[in-house]
Design a protein around this motif. Structure first.
Motif, PDB file in Angstrom:
ATOM      1  N   PRO A 145     -42.833   0.045 -45.938  1.00 44.93           N
ATOM      2  CA  PRO A 145     -44.214  -0.442 -45.854  1.00 44.93           C
ATOM      3  C   PRO A 145     -44.915  -0.212 -47.191  1.00 44.93           C
ATOM      4  O   PRO A 145     -44.589   0.734 -47.916  1.00 44.93           O
ATOM      5  CB  PRO A 145     -44.824   0.428 -44.739  1.00 44.93           C
ATOM      6  CG  PRO A 145     -43.654   0.881 -43.923  1.00 44.93           C
ATOM      7  CD  PRO A 145     -42.518   1.035 -44.896  1.00 44.93           C
ATOM      8  N   SER A 194     -47.674   1.103 -48.259  1.00 44.98           N
ATOM      9  CA  SER A 194     -48.240   2.429 -48.574  1.00 44.98           C
ATOM     10  C   SER A 194     -47.139   3.429 -48.907  1.00 44.98           C
ATOM     11  O   SER A 194     -47.279   4.247 -49.832  1.00 44.98           O
ATOM     12  CB  SER A 194     -49.071   2.947 -47.389  1.00 44.98           C
ATOM     13  OG  SER A 194     -48.280   3.004 -46.211  1.00 44.98           O
ATOM     14  N   SER A 203     -49.385   5.393 -42.804  1.00 46.47           N
ATOM     15  CA  SER A 203     -48.346   4.403 -42.531  1.00 46.47           C
ATOM     16  C   SER A 203     -48.704   3.650 -41.266  1.00 46.47           C
ATOM     17  O   SER A 203     -49.600   4.065 -40.525  1.00 46.47           O
ATOM     18  CB  SER A 203     -46.980   5.084 -42.388  1.00 46.47           C
ATOM     19  OG  SER A 203     -46.984   5.994 -41.304  1.00 46.47           O
ATOM     20  N   PRO A 204     -48.039   2.525 -40.995  1.00 48.16           N
ATOM     21  CA  PRO A 204     -48.387   1.735 -39.803  1.00 48.16           C
ATOM     22  C   PRO A 204     -48.334   2.573 -38.532  1.00 48.16           C
ATOM     23  O   PRO A 204     -47.304   3.133 -38.184  1.00 48.16           O
ATOM     24  CB  PRO A 204     -47.314   0.643 -39.797  1.00 48.16           C
ATOM     25  CG  PRO A 204     -46.921   0.492 -41.236  1.00 48.16           C
ATOM     26  CD  PRO A 204     -46.988   1.879 -41.812  1.00 48.16           C
TER      27      PRO A 204
END
Length: 446
Positions: free
Chosen positions: A263, A265, A283-284
């Motif tokens: 991801p 980030s 994070s997600p």
């Protein structure tokens, strides 16, 4: 919903071998007379006290989990962290251990419901093998060690039974449907070829899920974990207990990844991290605590994979020796060993210095301590390193007797990629399976 993984048996045993249990100290009655109980002599004790019987902490579909079960698991974690867990960490680990024991019980029960049997003989055989591999000693001696740290062989055998039961259950009910097509594998192979020479990162992750409502509490939890890791806490141990990703079972190791596979980030953080650095990153769906384990060039040989043949020359110092006393010894040791010109002269030099000599073959540069890696990369055959060590452990130099250059790095084979993708799908479906077992279970807490 939270998802947690258990310690793997082999990793727990491997970590525990090098640890020495702490010894509790108590104050005698003579120094604390006020602690005496004023009970007359000649009284009778009615009934027996069994220290192994505790009030149930939880019941899972009628099966009891006791405080003793938690204590024995906790003892392994304390040992894995060098007996240095602060009180607030102990409390958090106890809560997580209870969650893990509930999951383990559900897994064993589900395997039994599917007529999957794990016999005592199989558990004992697995335990004997792991004890020998990780301790290099008979299982009976391992049992004594576990008792000495406040744990027991029963808790590890129970864990073994849980892992074998769950593995067999997944092999029957989940793995057959986790199919990966040839096209998926070929697409990954083409992507690897296209990215040859770019940087890959080996990352450890502790993933903590969060909603907008729970984010403050999860952020604080991440901060506490970060504090413990920076003070020397075992990343693998924390990942196994707290990470909610499927990689918790392997200590949070994500393996080798390109930034494009992460991801945004996480990719931004990894690109700017140094080896062994730890960061907490949004994070997600939550927060990821990242550890940069290593980095390398895709499908390109790495000089740190060179295999060395070394000769180690070492001197040690008597207990109580001060740094001032050691300084001239180290100075002479450094001056004399720097004159070594080839391994053939190392033994004679060691004799003159009253030093010990040990041959070290098959050593990869990347497996050496970080300060030595760059030294070895620049060293020529026949040359020696600067002295390296400490007052407590002694000082040593390494003479390079040979260096085998690494072979051209080989990419994963078709079968290896397919196996990895299948394993990822099995892990994902295993999380869903366990979530459903929790949802349907009758769990009573005390």
């Amino acid at each position: 919903m939270k998802f947690s993984k258990r310690f793997s048996i082999a990793a727990l045993l491997a970590t525990a071998t090098a640890l020495t249990p702490s010894i509790a100290q108590t104050v005698s009655d003579e120094t604390s007379p006020e602690a005496r109980l004023d009970i007359p002599d000649g009284q009778t004790l009615y009934g027996k006290n069994d220290p192994n019987v505790r009030r149930a902490t939880a019941q899972v579909n009628g099966e009891i989990i006791t405080g003793t079960d938690i204590d024995h698991r906790l003892a392994l974690i304390v040992a894995a962290n060098n007996n240095q867990l602060p009180p607030e960490e102990v409390a958090r680990f106890r809560a997580q251990i209870l969650t893990n024991l509930i999951d383990e019980t559900l897994q064993i029960q589900e395997a039994a419901a599917n007529e999957i049997e794990v016999t005592d003989a199989e558990v004992n055989q697995y335990f004997d093998r792991v004890a020998q591999q990780n301790f290099n000693r008979p299982a009976s001696e391992v049992e004594k060690y576990l008792v000495s740290i406040g744990s027991s062989v029963a808790t590890l055998k129970r864990q073994i039974k849980g892992e074998l039961s769950w593995s067999r259950l997944l092999s029957r009910n989940v793995r057959p449907s986790a199919n990966v097509s040839d096209d998926e594998v070929n697409a990954i192979i083409e992507r690897i070829k296209a990215t040859k020479g770019t940087t890959e990162y080996r990352i450890g992750e502790i993933y903590l899920s969060a909603t907008p409502e729970t984010m403050p509490a999860v952020t604080e939890n991440a901060r506490k974990i970060m504090d413990q890791l920076r003070q020397g806490g075992n990343f693998v141990a924390y990942a196994r207990q707290f990470s909610e990703a499927s990689t918790a079972s392997v200590g949070g190791d994500l393996g080798w990844l390109s930034l494009a596979q992460l991801p945004p980030s996480l990719a931004t953080a990894a690109a700017n991290m140094r080896a062994n650095e730890i960061q907490a990153v949004p994070s997600p769906g939550g927060i990821s605590i990242l550890l940069l384990i290593d980095r390398r060039q895709v499908a390109t040989s790495d000089p740190r994979d060179s295999v060395l043949s070394l000769k180690q020359i070492a001197i040690t110092f008597p207990a109580g020796t001060t740094e001032a006393q050691v300084a001239p010894l180290v100075k002479r040791f450094s001056e004399e060993t720097s004159k070594i010109n080839g391994c053939g002269a190392a033994d004679e030099m060691a004799r003159q210095l009253n030093a010990d000599v040990v041959n070290r073959d098959g050593i990869k540069i990347r497996d050496l301590p970080a300060p030595l890696q760059q030294v070895m990369l620049d060293l020529q055959v026949g040359q020696s390193t600067p002295p390296y060590g400490s007052l407590e452990d002694g000082v040593r130099v390494f003479v390079m007797c040979g260096r085998d250059a690494p072979q051209e790095a080989a990419s994963e084979s078709f079968d290896e990629i397919m196996s990895r993708l299948e394993e990822e799908r099995v892990n994902k479906r295993a999380r869903i399976y366990l979530r459903d077992l929790r949802r349907d279970a009758v769990i009573e807490y005390n």
